[in-house]
Design an enzyme around this catalytic site. Structure first.
Site, PDB file in Angstrom:
ATOM      1  N   GLU A  47      64.766 -23.707  17.268  1.00 41.34           N
ATOM      2  CA  GLU A  47      64.459 -24.336  15.979  1.00 41.34           C
ATOM      3  C   GLU A  47      65.253 -25.636  15.843  1.00 41.34           C
ATOM      4  OE1 GLU A  47      65.462 -23.738  11.240  1.00 41.34           O
ATOM      5  OE2 GLU A  47      65.301 -21.943  12.500  1.00 41.34           O
ATOM      6  N   ARG A  51      67.192 -32.252   9.809  1.00 39.82           N
ATOM      7  CA  ARG A  51      68.370 -32.735   9.076  1.00 39.82           C
ATOM      8  C   ARG A  51      68.826 -34.106   9.556  1.00 39.82           C
ATOM      9  NH1 ARG A  51      72.100 -27.237   9.096  1.00 39.82           N
ATOM     10  NH2 ARG A  51      70.425 -25.779   8.522  1.00 39.82           N
ATOM     11  N   LYS A 135      61.804 -15.697   6.904  1.00 40.93           N
ATOM     12  CA  LYS A 135      63.204 -16.010   7.135  1.00 40.93           C
ATOM     13  C   LYS A 135      63.992 -15.477   5.943  1.00 40.93           C
ATOM     14  CE  LYS A 135      66.324 -19.998   7.440  1.00 40.93           C
ATOM     15  NZ  LYS A 135      66.425 -21.464   7.677  1.00 40.93           N
TER      16      LYS A 135
END
Length: 224
Positions: A47, A51, A135
Site C-alpha cells: 500500500e 501522503r 480496514k
C-alpha cells in the site's frame, strides 16, 4: 459484495500475505527497489499512501516495474483520487474512512477496495451496502483486538485489515482473530532504511513479517 479479485491465486487482497506494508515514499525512484525487496521477503501486496507528491508516480513505477507486486494506494479520501490511483495502475484502494460519494467512486472503479471503519455502526452500514472487507483504523486507538473480537460474534461476515499502531509484537494477536485477514503496518519499511537504500534490511524485515502469519494458519487450519 466482495470486491474484485486482485490475483488469480487469492480470494482478496486480505489473503495475499499476513501483513500489508504501508509505504510512504518521498522519492518515486525508491519505489521499484523497495517493492522488489518486499516481494522477495514474501510481502507482495504493498500500500503506497497518498501522503507525498511522489505517491502516484511510485504506484505507476511499481505497477509496471515489479511484476510480482500487487500495488495499491492508501489514504484515498476523494473520488478524484480514486480515478487517479486507478489510472496509475493501483490494484486495490484503501481509505481511512468512507462517505457515500467515496464508496460509490471506489465501487465504480472496478478496483478492489477496503473502506475504513472504527465503529460498529460503520461496519453495519457497509454490510448493508454489500461490502464485507474493510480496514479497521486506527486499530489500537479504536479498541484493538478486544474490539474486533467482540465484533466476530454478531458480525461474522465482516473481515478486516486492522491498521494503526500495530507492530511485530502485537500483529500475531490480531492475526489470531477469525475476522482478521491481514494487518497493515510500516515497521518493515523504516524511514532510515528507505533513505539509505538498505533494501537488504527491508527484505529481512519483510521476511520476518511474512512469517508472522504461519503459526496462525497452522493452528487454525485455515489459509488467510
Amino acid at each position: 459484495m466482495t470486491s474484485p479479485v486482485p490475483s488469480p491465486s487469492a480470494a482478496s487482497v486480505l489473503d495475499l500475505a499476513p501483513v500489508l506494508p504501508v509505504v510512504v515514499l518521498a522519492d518515486a525512484a525508491d519505489a521499484v527497489p523497495l517493492a522488489r525487496a518486499l516481494v522477495a521477503g514474501g510481502l507482495p501486496a504493498i500500500e503506497v499512501t497518498l501522503r507525498t507528491p511522489a505517491a502516484l508516480d511510485a504506484v505507476r513505477a511499481i505497477s509496471t516495474g515489479v511484476p510480482g507486486a500487487v500495488v495499491g494506494a492508501g489514504t484515498v479520501i476523494t473520488p478524484g483520487q480514486v480515478d487517479a490511483c486507478a489510472a496509475a495502475g493501483a490494484r486495490f484502494l484503501v481509505s481511512p474512512g468512507w462517505t457515500e460519494a467515496l464508496l460509490e467512486a471506489m465501487r465504480g472503479s472496478g478496483v478492489p477496495f477496503l473502506p475504513g471503519v472504527s465503529t460498529t455502526s460503520e461496519v453495519v452500514a457497509l454490510l448493508e451496502r454489500g461490502v464485507r472487507e474493510m480496514k479497521f483504523f486506527p486499530a489500537q486507538a479504536a479498541g484493538g483486538t478486544p474490539y474486533l473480537r467482540s465484533l466476530a460474534g454478531p458480525l461474522p461476515q465482516a473481515r478486516f485489515c486492522p491498521t494503526g499502531g500495530i507492530g511485530p509484537g502485537t500483529a500475531p494477536e490480531y492475526l489470531a482473530l477469525p475476522n482478521v485477514g491481514c494487518v497493515g503496518g510500516s515497521w518493515m519499511v523504516p524511514a532510515d532504511a528507505v533513505a539509505a537504500g538498505d533494501w537488504d534490511r527491508i527484505e529481512e524485515l519483510a521476511r520476518a513479517a511474512a512469517g508472522l502469519g504461519a503459526p496462525v494458519r497452522d493452528a487454525g487450519g485455515t489459509c488467510r
